[in-house]
Motif scaffolding. Structure first.
Motif: not given
Lengths: 199, 199
Positions: A94-102, A153-165
């Motif tokens: 709700n508060s991480h994927e919708v901003w960083i992954a997108t 595990i859930a948080l690692f997935a998109y945090t470790h590539v946050a730079g690409e966002g």
């Protein structure tokens, strides 16, 4: 799908648990997830989907983590810790994927640039999410439990590539240390990467 | 907080289970969730928060549902059904709440109108979420399990007031029937409502 944090989550879990699995490639970028065959597996038209028994399918990356990891040391025994782990996993959606992954998806695959309105709009809430993680890690080593859990595990997935966002982790040293702790676990393997159009 | 679907979720669960609870009012609209006292309970600065033991707090509405309902008939026994219930709850946070609840908040409390850019942008994905629910209810009575579950509670909260977010349910008859099934359960009580500025 390579490069997808959501698809990486169950792989990372199974790698850390040393359990076998089969990766079946689905090309979401070319519309395969909107085809009739795939929609029978997940009517929402999204990857990942777990086939946990012949013809039995489970969508939603974090629900897959629960299903695959509920009998492992990454799912705590205490109900309050279980709820806290799930709490971070809901927060991730709700508060991480919708901003960083997108943002990352737009920059990698959607033709967006750092100046795109959609990227600019997501900047402040994405930074807020990273700040929330940094503050939490000031007092804890992991998210939700006293040792590594499904939430990490859930948080690692998109945090470790946050730079690409477009989200540099330079100002988040506790987040970087936590990423290193996860990546140092036995069995860890990096995210699959797809072919990129040459820049 | 009155009018909050997320705050309504645990109340609705406890009402359906016939269990007692105490509602402690927190005025998020006037900044109380950003104050030091509240941030000690939930550093994310959001309601609801469950005090499950003196001084022990759990945030995230859907994690609270799990904690309060895990020993009840609203949490199935089969692990695959448990995962499917959680899957709908993650979907609610990632693909429903972020469009429908946020539109409603903007219209009720944020000074937005139907012509605001933020409302227009959320229209298509919000309608997609309702369409996904309508399609699912074409073949099932409930979400994730063979009887009412925590997923139905999570989804009821913002769906039953979707009209306040500009999402009419006129075109979603299966969703309306499902809402009626939930509201007909013994113990059901409606969402608390706050004072509104007169129109």
């Amino acid at each position: 799908m390579p490069d997808s944090g959501n698809c990486y989550k169950p792989c990372l879990l199974m790698d850390l648990l040393g359990r076998p699995y089969e990766w079946i490639e689905v090309d979401a970028l070319n519309g395969e997830t909107r085809g009739a065959e795939f929609l029978q597996k997940n009517p929402a038209g999204r990857v990942p989907v777990l086939e946990y028994a012949p013809g039995a399918y489970l969508p939603e990356s974090n629900a897959i983590l629960f299903f695959l990891g509920r009998d492992s040391e990454l799912w705590p025994e205490d109900p309050a810790e279980q709820a806290a782990v799930l709490g971070w996993m809901f927060w991730e959606q709700n508060s991480h994927e919708v901003w960083i992954a997108t943002s990352r998806f737009g920059l990698l695959f959607g033709g967006a640039t750092a100046a795109s309105e959609d990227i600019i709009r997501r900047r402040e809430p994405g930074l807020s999410a990273l700040t929330r993680m940094e503050e939490h890690l000031g007092g804890c080593s992991w998210f939700g439990a006293s040792s590594i859990s499904l939430a990490d595990i859930a948080l690692f997935a998109y945090t470790h590539v946050a730079g690409e966002g477009g989200f540099s982790l330079d100002g988040f040293p506790a987040v970087r240390s936590w990423l290193e702790r996860v990546a140092a676990r036995p069995g860890f393997r990096p995210m699959r990467r797809g072919k990129r159009p040459s820049a």
